[in-house]
Design a protein around this motif. Structure first.
Motif, short mmCIF file in Angstrom:
data_model
loop_
_atom_site.label_atom_id
_atom_site.label_comp_id
_atom_site.label_asym_id
_atom_site.label_seq_id
_atom_site.Cartn_x
_atom_site.Cartn_y
_atom_site.Cartn_z
N ALA A 284 0.97 -1.16 0.08
CA ALA A 284 -0.04 -0.13 -0.11
C ALA A 284 1.00 1.22 -0.14
N ALA A 285 1.88 1.37 0.94
CA ALA A 285 2.77 2.34 0.84
C ALA A 285 3.64 2.62 -0.49
N ASP A 286 3.97 1.49 -1.13
CA ASP A 286 4.52 1.58 -2.43
C ASP A 286 3.49 2.36 -3.23
N GLY A 287 2.25 1.85 -3.32
CA GLY A 287 1.26 2.37 -4.26
C GLY A 287 1.03 3.76 -3.96
N PHE A 288 1.04 4.23 -2.83
CA PHE A 288 0.95 5.77 -2.57
C PHE A 288 2.25 6.53 -3.08
N GLU A 289 3.46 6.03 -2.99
CA GLU A 289 4.62 6.65 -3.41
C GLU A 289 4.42 6.71 -4.97
N ASP A 290 4.17 5.49 -5.57
CA ASP A 290 4.00 5.49 -7.22
C ASP A 290 3.06 6.57 -7.40
N ALA A 291 1.80 6.60 -6.90
CA ALA A 291 0.78 7.49 -7.27
C ALA A 291 1.26 9.03 -7.26
N LEU A 292 1.69 9.41 -6.00
CA LEU A 292 2.19 10.91 -5.89
C LEU A 292 3.49 11.31 -6.48
N ARG A 293 4.42 10.06 -6.91
CA ARG A 293 5.64 10.35 -7.38
C ARG A 293 5.43 11.42 -8.57
N THR A 294 4.53 10.67 -9.50
CA THR A 294 4.54 11.41 -10.71
C THR A 294 3.55 12.55 -10.83
N ALA A 295 2.88 13.06 -9.75
CA ALA A 295 2.28 14.09 -9.70
C ALA A 295 3.10 15.47 -9.86
N ASP A 296 2.69 16.33 -10.85
CA ASP A 296 3.38 17.63 -11.06
C ASP A 296 2.65 18.57 -10.72
N VAL B 151 -7.34 11.63 -5.08
CA VAL B 151 -8.85 10.99 -5.64
C VAL B 151 -8.62 9.67 -6.00
N GLY B 152 -7.44 9.38 -7.00
CA GLY B 152 -7.28 8.03 -7.42
C GLY B 152 -7.00 7.13 -6.56
N LEU B 153 -6.24 7.46 -5.11
CA LEU B 153 -5.93 6.52 -4.15
C LEU B 153 -7.22 6.23 -3.69
N ILE B 154 -8.27 7.23 -3.25
CA ILE B 154 -9.53 6.90 -2.85
C ILE B 154 -10.41 6.00 -3.80
N THR B 155 -10.60 6.39 -4.91
CA THR B 155 -11.51 5.90 -5.63
C THR B 155 -10.80 4.48 -6.52
N GLY B 156 -9.61 4.25 -6.30
CA GLY B 156 -8.85 3.11 -6.96
C GLY B 156 -9.09 1.77 -6.26
N GLU B 157 -8.60 0.84 -6.76
CA GLU B 157 -8.61 -0.55 -6.06
C GLU B 157 -7.25 -0.84 -4.92
N LEU B 158 -6.26 0.31 -4.85
CA LEU B 158 -5.20 -0.02 -4.08
C LEU B 158 -5.54 -0.27 -2.73
N ILE C 68 -1.84 15.26 7.01
CA ILE C 68 -2.48 14.52 8.24
C ILE C 68 -4.03 14.40 7.84
N MET C 69 -4.44 15.59 7.22
CA MET C 69 -5.91 15.31 7.03
C MET C 69 -6.46 14.66 5.85
N LEU C 70 -5.34 14.72 4.80
CA LEU C 70 -5.40 13.95 3.52
C LEU C 70 -5.39 12.24 3.72
N ASP C 71 -4.41 12.13 4.71
CA ASP C 71 -4.10 10.59 5.11
C ASP C 71 -5.28 10.11 5.64
N ALA C 72 -6.08 10.73 6.63
CA ALA C 72 -7.34 10.31 7.23
C ALA C 72 -8.35 10.16 6.33
N LEU C 73 -8.32 11.10 5.55
CA LEU C 73 -9.40 11.10 4.37
C LEU C 73 -9.30 9.84 3.42
N ILE C 74 -8.25 9.66 2.94
CA ILE C 74 -7.95 8.70 2.07
C ILE C 74 -8.22 7.35 2.84
N GLU C 75 -7.80 7.20 4.02
CA GLU C 75 -8.29 5.93 4.53
C GLU C 75 -9.83 5.67 4.86
#
Length: 188
Positions: free
Chosen positions: A75-87, A97-104, A152-159
């Motif tokens: 899961a942490a790898d998925g977080f890093e991958d999703a956010l690494r490419t965000a410019d 949004v993708g982390l929340i709505t996706g399958e990860l 912190i707020m986003l992390d809680a929202l994501i979960e």
């Protein structure tokens, strides 16, 4: 079979067995829960001798910790991958949004495993270290784009929203998820 013939039989070479047992343990946990997971069930599901379990793991707690460590790492790898490419901020918001709505995080299997992990971590300090490391990595990935309070707020929202979406009969629409992320990021 004679003892001499049995002794001369070559040992099965299976260098990936421990990793395979960890993967199978996650499947067994998803199906039976932590309380229903045993060495015997994992060995049977992996089609290995029961002795392999005690060879590779000191006990059931060792197996559970290894399995949940793998879940958290993935899961942490998925977080890093999703956010690494965000410019930029907009791309980072869309990644959230993708982390929340996706399958990860939101697949039924991963939600079941996450609930089992949280329940075990609430009672077991060794497993709590697994969840703490997972949260730290997730927040570090978010902090590349957002300030610490927003992280912190986003992390809680994501979960929270991932779990709500996976369990709800009528999941929160993507537009509402997108709006929630926007509100948190804009308010910071």
């Amino acid at each position: 079979m004679s003892a001499a013939r049995k002794a001369s039989r070559p040992r099965r070479h299976d260098p990936e067995r421990r990793d395979r047992l960890i993967d199978v343990a996650l499947d067994v946990i998803a199906e039976h829960g932590v309380a229903g997971t045993t060495h015997r069930k994992v060995a049977a599901a992996a089609d290995v001798p029961l002795g392999s379990m005690t060879y590779h793991f000191a006990g059931i707690e060792d197996l559970l910790t290894a399995a949940f460590t793998k879940l958290a790492t993935t899961a942490a790898d998925g977080f890093e991958d999703a956010l690494r490419t965000a410019d930029g901020t907009e791309a980072a918001r869309e990644a959230v949004v993708g982390l929340i709505t996706g399958e990860l995080l939101g697949s039924r299997r991963n939600v079941l495993l996450t609930y089992e992990l949280y329940a075990l971590a609430a009672r077991n300090p060794d497993v709590r270290r697994v969840t703490d490391a997972w949260m730290a990595r997730s927040r570090t990935a978010l902090e590349h784009h957002f300030d610490p309070p927003t992280t912190i707020m986003l992390d809680a929202l994501i979960e929270g929203l991932s779990i709500h979406r996976a369990l709800a009969l009528d999941p929160t629409p993507n537009a509402v998820v997108r709006d929630a992320v926007r509100r948190i990021v804009t308010s910071s």
